[in-house]
Scaffold this active site. Structure first.
Site, PDB file in Angstrom:
ATOM      1  N   TYR A 196       0.844  -1.207   0.000  1.00 30.34           N
ATOM      2  CA  TYR A 196       0.000   0.000   0.000  1.00 30.34           C
ATOM      3  C   TYR A 196       0.878   1.256   0.000  1.00 30.34           C
ATOM      4  O   TYR A 196       0.697   2.168  -0.808  1.00 30.34           O
ATOM      5  CB  TYR A 196      -0.902  -0.033   1.230  1.00 30.34           C
ATOM      6  CG  TYR A 196      -2.003   1.014   1.257  1.00 30.34           C
ATOM      7  CD1 TYR A 196      -3.195   0.820   0.561  1.00 30.34           C
ATOM      8  CD2 TYR A 196      -1.862   2.181   1.996  1.00 30.34           C
ATOM      9  CE1 TYR A 196      -4.220   1.765   0.604  1.00 30.34           C
ATOM     10  CE2 TYR A 196      -2.869   3.132   2.042  1.00 30.34           C
ATOM     11  CZ  TYR A 196      -4.059   2.916   1.349  1.00 30.34           C
ATOM     12  OH  TYR A 196      -5.056   3.861   1.398  1.00 30.34           O
ATOM     13  N   LYS A 229       1.116   3.844  -3.030  1.00 35.09           N
ATOM     14  CA  LYS A 229       0.654   5.222  -2.819  1.00 35.09           C
ATOM     15  C   LYS A 229       1.794   6.224  -3.043  1.00 35.09           C
ATOM     16  O   LYS A 229       1.551   7.328  -3.533  1.00 35.09           O
ATOM     17  CB  LYS A 229       0.048   5.382  -1.421  1.00 35.09           C
ATOM     18  CG  LYS A 229      -1.266   4.606  -1.209  1.00 35.09           C
ATOM     19  CD  LYS A 229      -2.372   5.050  -2.151  1.00 35.09           C
ATOM     20  CE  LYS A 229      -3.730   4.474  -1.773  1.00 35.09           C
ATOM     21  NZ  LYS A 229      -4.767   4.735  -2.795  1.00 35.09           N
TER      22      LYS A 229
HETATM   23  P1  NAD Z   1     -14.067   1.525   0.040  1.00 34.47           P
HETATM   24  O1  NAD Z   1     -13.739   0.109   0.322  1.00 34.47           O
HETATM   25  O2  NAD Z   1     -15.193   2.182   0.755  1.00 34.47           O
HETATM   26  O3  NAD Z   1     -14.283   1.745  -1.521  1.00 34.47           O
HETATM   27  C1  NAD Z   1     -13.394   1.214  -2.468  1.00 34.47           C
HETATM   28  C2  NAD Z   1     -14.156   0.938  -3.747  1.00 34.47           C
HETATM   29  O4  NAD Z   1     -13.200   0.455  -4.723  1.00 34.47           O
HETATM   30  C3  NAD Z   1     -15.221  -0.151  -3.597  1.00 34.47           C
HETATM   31  O5  NAD Z   1     -16.448   0.305  -4.149  1.00 34.47           O
HETATM   32  C4  NAD Z   1     -14.661  -1.335  -4.364  1.00 34.47           C
HETATM   33  O6  NAD Z   1     -15.653  -2.135  -4.987  1.00 34.47           O
HETATM   34  C5  NAD Z   1     -13.805  -0.620  -5.406  1.00 34.47           C
HETATM   35  N1  NAD Z   1     -12.768  -1.498  -5.968  1.00 34.47           N
HETATM   36  C6  NAD Z   1     -11.951  -2.339  -5.300  1.00 34.47           C
HETATM   37  N2  NAD Z   1     -11.176  -2.994  -6.179  1.00 34.47           N
HETATM   38  C7  NAD Z   1     -11.513  -2.555  -7.409  1.00 34.47           C
HETATM   39  C8  NAD Z   1     -11.064  -2.850  -8.724  1.00 34.47           C
HETATM   40  N3  NAD Z   1     -10.118  -3.770  -8.947  1.00 34.47           N
HETATM   41  N4  NAD Z   1     -11.642  -2.204  -9.762  1.00 34.47           N
HETATM   42  C9  NAD Z   1     -12.616  -1.287  -9.553  1.00 34.47           C
HETATM   43  N5  NAD Z   1     -13.086  -0.972  -8.349  1.00 34.47           N
HETATM   44  C10 NAD Z   1     -12.533  -1.601  -7.280  1.00 34.47           C
HETATM   45  O7  NAD Z   1     -12.692   2.307   0.329  1.00 34.47           O
HETATM   46  P2  NAD Z   1     -12.340   3.860   0.494  1.00 34.47           P
HETATM   47  O8  NAD Z   1     -11.838   4.016   1.880  1.00 34.47           O
HETATM   48  O9  NAD Z   1     -13.419   4.729  -0.004  1.00 34.47           O
HETATM   49  O10 NAD Z   1     -11.067   3.949  -0.456  1.00 34.47           O
HETATM   50  C11 NAD Z   1     -11.054   4.641  -1.685  1.00 34.47           C
HETATM   51  C12 NAD Z   1      -9.633   5.074  -1.980  1.00 34.47           C
HETATM   52  O11 NAD Z   1      -9.190   5.969  -0.960  1.00 34.47           O
HETATM   53  C13 NAD Z   1      -8.609   3.934  -2.021  1.00 34.47           C
HETATM   54  O12 NAD Z   1      -7.673   4.157  -3.074  1.00 34.47           O
HETATM   55  C14 NAD Z   1      -7.913   4.041  -0.686  1.00 34.47           C
HETATM   56  O13 NAD Z   1      -6.606   3.516  -0.707  1.00 34.47           O
HETATM   57  C15 NAD Z   1      -7.925   5.547  -0.505  1.00 34.47           C
HETATM   58  N6  NAD Z   1      -7.737   5.997   0.865  1.00 34.47           N
HETATM   59  C16 NAD Z   1      -8.621   5.615   1.842  1.00 34.47           C
HETATM   60  C17 NAD Z   1      -8.413   6.070   3.141  1.00 34.47           C
HETATM   61  C18 NAD Z   1      -9.327   5.678   4.255  1.00 34.47           C
HETATM   62  O14 NAD Z   1      -8.941   5.918   5.415  1.00 34.47           O
HETATM   63  N7  NAD Z   1     -10.499   5.146   4.001  1.00 34.47           N
HETATM   64  C19 NAD Z   1      -7.329   6.900   3.428  1.00 34.47           C
HETATM   65  C20 NAD Z   1      -6.461   7.259   2.409  1.00 34.47           C
HETATM   66  C21 NAD Z   1      -6.678   6.808   1.125  1.00 34.47           C
END
Ligand code: NAD
Length: 260
Positions: free
Chosen positions: A155, A159
């Site tokens: 990750y 990132k």
């Molecule tokens: P989430 O699990 O709520 O949503 C992620 C979405 O991505 C889901 O709808 C899932 O179906 C989709 N997905 C997964 N694999 C996929 C693929 N191969 N092709 C297409 N879609 C796919 O997660 P989130 O927390 O909303 O995360 C969204 C982004 O934000 C990610 O890149 C994550 O790394 C990043 N992020 C999240 C956080 C956090 O604390 N939640 C912090 C920093 C960054």
């Protein structure tokens, strides 16, 4: 309205951060393509947006598949007539120490976060260059684009990599008016994070409450989670900014967990 008649593709928008960005863009006048592995969820987000009178479609897309990304982006263009904004947001988390990390899981993480970003970017750029009206590409990075944490090797690697990709796209895209930037959120309570809390508690041998207090929010200025609305506000800024003055940047939205 800051995005009136713009066409935006948001990957991973069936849930969490991507969903809130899609809703925010639609509220600001954009036509939104909800691209997700989970088509049912994508269609549900699109239906929620359409109820407000805005336009949205759900598209099935596994961002690791070249064919699915090409087909999904072509569907976006066929439905709404172009692409002005791409938010490359789809992502997952898998935690384990480096010495125990399974190679197949490592490759899956890099495929979703890096191959997925590349494939969606390439398809969007081809369309944006053809249109000749500029565009904005936004990557969902993380504080882990700048910082490291134990158990998160692929990750953190991926990132960090997104910042490199954004800088290259910013340089190549400039003459076409295409900007590229990265949003770096702190911890946001989405399904991705809710799943990690018990996993980290087990791996670190501490309580779930301590994972939140002593691991996730330890270095914030106020002990608070970042919200999906906070991240969507940053995504709106990057999408709507009017010139190449704001390109090649990464913006940390994390309650001060990481300070530049
Ligand atoms: P989430 O699990 O709520 O949503 C992620 C979405 O991505 C889901 O709808 C899932 O179906 C989709 N997905 C997964 N694999 C996929 C693929 N191969 N092709 C297409 N879609 C796919 O997660 P989130 O927390 O909303 O995360 C969204 C982004 O934000 C990610 O890149 C994550 O790394 C990043 N992020 C999240 C956080 C956090 O604390 N939640 C912090 C920093 C960054």
């Amino acid at each position: 309205m800051l995005l009136k008649d713009k066409i935006a593709v948001v990957t991973g928008a069936a849930s969490g951060i991507g969903k809130e960005i899609a809703i925010t863009y639609a509220r600001e006048g954009a036509k939104v393509v909800i691209a997700d592995l989970n088509l049912e969820g994508a269609n549900a987000t699109a239906a929620e947006i359409e109820k407000t009178g805005a336009q949205a479609i759900g598209v099935a897309m596994d961002v690791t598949s070249e064919a699915e990304v090409e087909t999904g982006m072509a569907k976006a263009v066929a439905t709404f007539g172009g692409i002005d904004v791409l938010v490359s947001n789809a992502g997952i988390q898998i935690v384990a120490p480096v010495d125990e990390f399974e190679f197949t899981k490592w490759k899956l993480m890099l495929a979703i976060h890096l191959d997925g970003a590349f494939l969606a970017t390439r398809a969007a750029l081809r369309q944006m260059y053809k249109q000749g009206r500029g565009g904005s590409i936004i990557y969902m990075g993380s504080v882990h684009s700048k910082e490291a944490s134990v158990l998160k090797a692929p990750y953190v690697t991926a990132k960090h990599g997104l910042i490199g990709l954004a800088k290259v796209v910013a340089k190549e895209g400039a003459k076409h008016g295409v900007r590229a930037n990265v949003i770096c959120p702190g911890f946001v309570r989405t399904p991705l994070v809710d799943k990690q809390i018990p996993e980290q508690a087990k791996a670190l041998g501490i309580s779930e409450e301590d994972v939140i207090r002593k691991v996730m929010l330890k270095d914030t200025v106020d002990g608070e989670f970042t919200t999906v609305q906070d991240v969507a506000a940053a995504a709106l800024l990057f999408a709507s900014f009017g010139s190449n003055a704001l390109t090649g940047q990464s913006l940390v939205v994390s309650h001060g967990w990481f300070m530049q």
